[in-house]
Design a protein around this motif. Structure first.
Motif, PDB file in Angstrom:
ATOM      1  N   ASP A 142       0.831  -1.215   0.000  1.00 42.42           N
ATOM      2  CA  ASP A 142       0.000   0.000   0.000  1.00 42.42           C
ATOM      3  C   ASP A 142       0.860   1.259   0.000  1.00 42.42           C
ATOM      4  O   ASP A 142       0.619   2.190  -0.767  1.00 42.42           O
ATOM      5  N   GLN A 145       2.666   1.672  -3.321  1.00 38.25           N
ATOM      6  CA  GLN A 145       1.734   2.147  -4.353  1.00 38.25           C
ATOM      7  C   GLN A 145       1.493   3.644  -4.203  1.00 38.25           C
ATOM      8  O   GLN A 145       1.498   4.373  -5.181  1.00 38.25           O
ATOM      9  N   ASP A 149       2.355   6.447  -6.950  1.00 36.10           N
ATOM     10  CA  ASP A 149       1.304   7.337  -7.430  1.00 36.10           C
ATOM     11  C   ASP A 149       1.704   8.791  -7.242  1.00 36.10           C
ATOM     12  O   ASP A 149       1.432   9.639  -8.091  1.00 36.10           O
TER      13      ASP A 149
END
Length: 154
Positions: A142, A145, A149
């Motif tokens: 998580d 990511q 991003d």
């Protein structure tokens, strides 16, 4: 009866809360030994690969081509050789960065094995499958990511 519906909703929300909170469970000795072995194998592979690239850089222009005559090269051959050396340098620099990450993971493993596998961002546990695939991982999936991003957006 409406109070039982809200009570059930409150229980569901309370049950969902602990899962939102990330926890970390230290790895056992067998898992630590497994990741140490994986990291050392990767390190050995990378060093071997870097040694191969070192041979490419150490060779003279004539030796790398296999042509030991003293005649000058054709311009297209020189361009191809230059491109091959540049590609080899790029791969070697990528492998060098990878080696640094592996060495950092080994340092973390040796200095504080009780925290190996702990996400550097949220403090939660990095999934065993993720560590098995990337034993040098520093972030849970998580957090990684979110980091990627953020790089795309900025």
């Amino acid at each position: 009866m409406p109070s039982s519906g809200t009570k059930a909703a409150a229980q569901k929300a309370a049950a969902a809360e602990p899962s939102a909170e990330k926890t970390f469970k230290p790895l056992n000795k067998k898992q630590i030994a497994h990741f140490e072995k994986r990291l050392l194998e990767e390190r050995k592979r990378v060093l071997k690969e870097l040694g191969h690239h070192g041979e490419t850089f150490g060779a003279s222009q004539q030796e790398s081509d296999g042509d030991l005559s003293s005649y000058s090269f054709h311009m297209a051959d020189q361009g191809t050789d230059a491109m091959e050396r540049e590609k080899a340098f790029l791969f070697a620099s990528q492998e060098g960065r990878f080696l640094w990450h592996i060495d950092e993971a080994l340092r973390r493993l040796y200095r504080s094995p009780e925290t190996f596998g702990k996400c550097h961002s949220c403090g939660g546990e990095i999934a065993y499958d993720r560590l098995d695939a990337l034993p040098h991982a520093r972030y849970c999936i998580d957090c990684k990511q979110r980091e990627e991003d953020g790089k795309k957006g900025g």
